[in-house]
Design a protein around this motif. Structure first.
Motif, PDB file in Angstrom:
ATOM      1  N   LYS A  21      14.864  27.120  26.762  1.00 59.13           N
ATOM      2  CA  LYS A  21      15.680  25.946  27.077  1.00 59.13           C
ATOM      3  C   LYS A  21      14.785  24.714  27.233  1.00 59.13           C
ATOM      4  O   LYS A  21      15.196  23.601  26.927  1.00 59.13           O
ATOM      5  CB  LYS A  21      16.463  26.220  28.361  1.00 59.13           C
ATOM      6  N   GLN A  22      13.557  24.918  27.671  1.00 60.15           N
ATOM      7  CA  GLN A  22      12.628  23.810  27.856  1.00 60.15           C
ATOM      8  C   GLN A  22      12.286  23.139  26.532  1.00 60.15           C
ATOM      9  O   GLN A  22      12.056  21.935  26.483  1.00 60.15           O
ATOM     10  CB  GLN A  22      11.320  24.268  28.524  1.00 60.15           C
ATOM     11  N   ASP A  23      12.235  23.912  25.448  1.00 60.02           N
ATOM     12  CA  ASP A  23      11.925  23.323  24.144  1.00 60.02           C
ATOM     13  C   ASP A  23      13.042  22.400  23.683  1.00 60.02           C
ATOM     14  O   ASP A  23      12.791  21.328  23.132  1.00 60.02           O
ATOM     15  CB  ASP A  23      11.685  24.419  23.098  1.00 60.02           C
ATOM     16  N   LEU A  24      14.276  22.813  23.914  1.00 66.46           N
ATOM     17  CA  LEU A  24      15.411  21.942  23.574  1.00 66.46           C
ATOM     18  C   LEU A  24      15.404  20.701  24.459  1.00 66.46           C
ATOM     19  O   LEU A  24      15.643  19.586  23.980  1.00 66.46           O
ATOM     20  CB  LEU A  24      16.730  22.701  23.718  1.00 66.46           C
ATOM     21  N   ALA A  25      15.112  20.875  25.741  1.00 66.90           N
ATOM     22  CA  ALA A  25      15.049  19.727  26.654  1.00 66.90           C
ATOM     23  C   ALA A  25      13.934  18.764  26.250  1.00 66.90           C
ATOM     24  O   ALA A  25      14.097  17.544  26.316  1.00 66.90           O
ATOM     25  CB  ALA A  25      14.851  20.209  28.090  1.00 66.90           C
ATOM     26  N   ALA A  26      12.798  19.311  25.811  1.00 71.05           N
ATOM     27  CA  ALA A  26      11.689  18.451  25.372  1.00 71.05           C
ATOM     28  C   ALA A  26      12.069  17.679  24.110  1.00 71.05           C
ATOM     29  O   ALA A  26      11.754  16.493  23.970  1.00 71.05           O
ATOM     30  CB  ALA A  26      10.439  19.293  25.121  1.00 71.05           C
ATOM     31  N   ASP A  35      22.003  16.719  17.880  1.00 67.13           N
ATOM     32  CA  ASP A  35      23.176  17.475  17.464  1.00 67.13           C
ATOM     33  C   ASP A  35      23.093  18.950  17.874  1.00 67.13           C
ATOM     34  O   ASP A  35      24.039  19.698  17.699  1.00 67.13           O
ATOM     35  CB  ASP A  35      23.358  17.375  15.948  1.00 67.13           C
ATOM     36  N   ARG A  36      22.005  19.362  18.456  1.00 66.84           N
ATOM     37  CA  ARG A  36      21.829  20.736  18.918  1.00 66.84           C
ATOM     38  C   ARG A  36      22.152  20.807  20.408  1.00 66.84           C
ATOM     39  O   ARG A  36      21.743  19.949  21.182  1.00 66.84           O
ATOM     40  CB  ARG A  36      20.391  21.225  18.712  1.00 66.84           C
ATOM     41  N   LEU A  37      22.884  21.834  20.799  1.00 69.40           N
ATOM     42  CA  LEU A  37      23.289  21.990  22.192  1.00 69.40           C
ATOM     43  C   LEU A  37      22.931  23.376  22.701  1.00 69.40           C
ATOM     44  O   LEU A  37      22.873  24.331  21.936  1.00 69.40           O
ATOM     45  CB  LEU A  37      24.798  21.789  22.333  1.00 69.40           C
ATOM     46  N   CYS A  38      22.758  23.470  23.993  1.00 70.87           N
ATOM     47  CA  CYS A  38      22.546  24.752  24.655  1.00 70.87           C
ATOM     48  C   CYS A  38      23.926  25.336  24.947  1.00 70.87           C
ATOM     49  O   CYS A  38      24.770  24.683  25.556  1.00 70.87           O
ATOM     50  CB  CYS A  38      21.756  24.549  25.943  1.00 70.87           C
ATOM     51  N   VAL A  39      24.158  26.560  24.503  1.00 72.80           N
ATOM     52  CA  VAL A  39      25.460  27.191  24.679  1.00 72.80           C
ATOM     53  C   VAL A  39      25.293  28.404  25.583  1.00 72.80           C
ATOM     54  O   VAL A  39      24.498  29.288  25.294  1.00 72.80           O
ATOM     55  CB  VAL A  39      26.044  27.626  23.314  1.00 72.80           C
ATOM     56  N   GLY A  40      26.029  28.426  26.659  1.00 72.14           N
ATOM     57  CA  GLY A  40      25.999  29.576  27.555  1.00 72.14           C
ATOM     58  C   GLY A  40      24.819  29.569  28.513  1.00 72.14           C
ATOM     59  O   GLY A  40      24.023  28.639  28.564  1.00 72.14           O
ATOM     60  N   ASP A  41      24.751  30.636  29.266  1.00 73.96           N
ATOM     61  CA  ASP A  41      23.686  30.801  30.253  1.00 73.96           C
ATOM     62  C   ASP A  41      22.450  31.408  29.594  1.00 73.96           C
ATOM     63  O   ASP A  41      22.549  32.065  28.551  1.00 73.96           O
ATOM     64  CB  ASP A  41      24.160  31.717  31.384  1.00 73.96           C
ATOM     65  N   PRO A  42      21.289  31.234  30.210  1.00 72.20           N
ATOM     66  CA  PRO A  42      20.076  31.862  29.669  1.00 72.20           C
ATOM     67  C   PRO A  42      20.210  33.378  29.619  1.00 72.20           C
ATOM     68  O   PRO A  42      20.849  33.997  30.471  1.00 72.20           O
ATOM     69  CB  PRO A  42      18.980  31.445  30.654  1.00 72.20           C
ATOM     70  N   ILE A  43      19.606  33.965  28.594  1.00 68.57           N
ATOM     71  CA  ILE A  43      19.649  35.420  28.428  1.00 68.57           C
ATOM     72  C   ILE A  43      18.662  36.085  29.377  1.00 68.57           C
ATOM     73  O   ILE A  43      18.966  37.088  30.016  1.00 68.57           O
ATOM     74  CB  ILE A  43      19.325  35.798  26.969  1.00 68.57           C
ATOM     75  N   VAL A  44      17.461  35.501  29.482  1.00 70.18           N
ATOM     76  CA  VAL A  44      16.400  36.065  30.309  1.00 70.18           C
ATOM     77  C   VAL A  44      15.740  34.934  31.076  1.00 70.18           C
ATOM     78  O   VAL A  44      15.539  33.846  30.545  1.00 70.18           O
ATOM     79  CB  VAL A  44      15.334  36.768  29.424  1.00 70.18           C
ATOM     80  N   TYR A  45      15.419  35.190  32.324  1.00 69.59           N
ATOM     81  CA  TYR A  45      14.665  34.226  33.126  1.00 69.59           C
ATOM     82  C   TYR A  45      13.209  34.661  33.145  1.00 69.59           C
ATOM     83  O   TYR A  45      12.910  35.848  33.314  1.00 69.59           O
ATOM     84  CB  TYR A  45      15.203  34.146  34.555  1.00 69.59           C
ATOM     85  N   GLU A  46      12.347  33.715  32.975  1.00 63.53           N
ATOM     86  CA  GLU A  46      10.911  33.990  32.962  1.00 63.53           C
ATOM     87  C   GLU A  46      10.339  33.529  34.299  1.00 63.53           C
ATOM     88  O   GLU A  46      10.537  32.387  34.709  1.00 63.53           O
ATOM     89  CB  GLU A  46      10.284  33.198  31.813  1.00 63.53           C
ATOM     90  N   THR A  47       9.658  34.421  34.962  1.00 69.51           N
ATOM     91  CA  THR A  47       9.086  34.050  36.259  1.00 69.51           C
ATOM     92  C   THR A  47       7.806  33.259  36.041  1.00 69.51           C
ATOM     93  O   THR A  47       7.014  33.548  35.149  1.00 69.51           O
ATOM     94  CB  THR A  47       8.785  35.296  37.107  1.00 69.51           C
ATOM     95  N   VAL A  48       7.650  32.250  36.844  1.00 72.75           N
ATOM     96  CA  VAL A  48       6.461  31.405  36.776  1.00 72.75           C
ATOM     97  C   VAL A  48       5.813  31.477  38.145  1.00 72.75           C
ATOM     98  O   VAL A  48       6.475  31.354  39.168  1.00 72.75           O
ATOM     99  CB  VAL A  48       6.835  29.945  36.436  1.00 72.75           C
ATOM    100  N   GLY A  49       4.534  31.681  38.182  1.00 76.63           N
ATOM    101  CA  GLY A  49       3.865  31.785  39.464  1.00 76.63           C
ATOM    102  C   GLY A  49       2.382  31.517  39.342  1.00 76.63           C
ATOM    103  O   GLY A  49       1.899  31.083  38.307  1.00 76.63           O
ATOM    104  N   MET A  50       1.694  31.764  40.431  1.00 80.57           N
ATOM    105  CA  MET A  50       0.239  31.580  40.431  1.00 80.57           C
ATOM    106  C   MET A  50      -0.405  32.840  40.982  1.00 80.57           C
ATOM    107  O   MET A  50       0.201  33.533  41.804  1.00 80.57           O
ATOM    108  CB  MET A  50      -0.126  30.358  41.278  1.00 80.57           C
TER     109      MET A  50
END
Length: 158
Positions: A21-26, A35-50
């Protein structure tokens, strides 16, 4: 194919894509691919951490603080604050919608049908009225004028 180039191939080689989704937002932040839209909820969430050391109370406390802030939505707000604003929203708001003849063809067809029907009814009413007046005049025996005109609807009432 890089992740960012997937947007270029939609419509040429495929109709949809599963991507970050970040690539579309960028892309929308750059004003591209509006003309491209995000449809529906994300399929997978990616955890980000340190990385933290699993040993010690500081790691456990930091992990608990991060989990609590993530649950409150602070992590999403921080990520949203670092993103560029969506330029596509501004383009959609300033784009004027223009209707062409094809868009209004149904309305014009309906209007033409109603006007044509009204003209036909009006002409048939006049014709019927004239025929009725001719029949009445044909059998007159008092010597009066043989030609009379039909009264208009407003004259018939009053």
């Amino acid at each position: 194919i890089s992740q960012r180039n997937v947007l270029n191939y939609i419509g040429q080689y495929c109709d949809a894509a599963v991507m970050d989704k970040q690539d579309l937002a960028a892309a929308h932040g750059d004003g591209d691919h509006c003309d491209r839209l995000c449809v529906g909820d994300p399929i997978v969430y990616e955890t980000v951490g340190m990385p933290l050391s699993a040993v010690g109370t500081i790691a456990r406390q930091l992990s608990q603080v991060f989990a609590a802030q993530t649950k409150k939505g602070a992590w999403e707000r921080a990520k949203d604050a670092s993103r560029k604003p969506d330029l596509c929203v501004y383009r959609r708001a300033t784009t004027q919608i223009k209707l062409g003849v094809g868009d209004l063809a149904g309305a014009f067809l309906l209007l033409g049908t109603c006007v044509g029907l009204g003209v036909i009814i009006s002409l048939s009413e006049r014709h019927r009225c004239r025929l009725s007046a001719q029949r009445k005049n044909w059998f007159r025996t008092d010597g009066g004028p043989r030609h009379t005109q039909c009264a208009r609807p407003s004259a018939r009432r009053g």
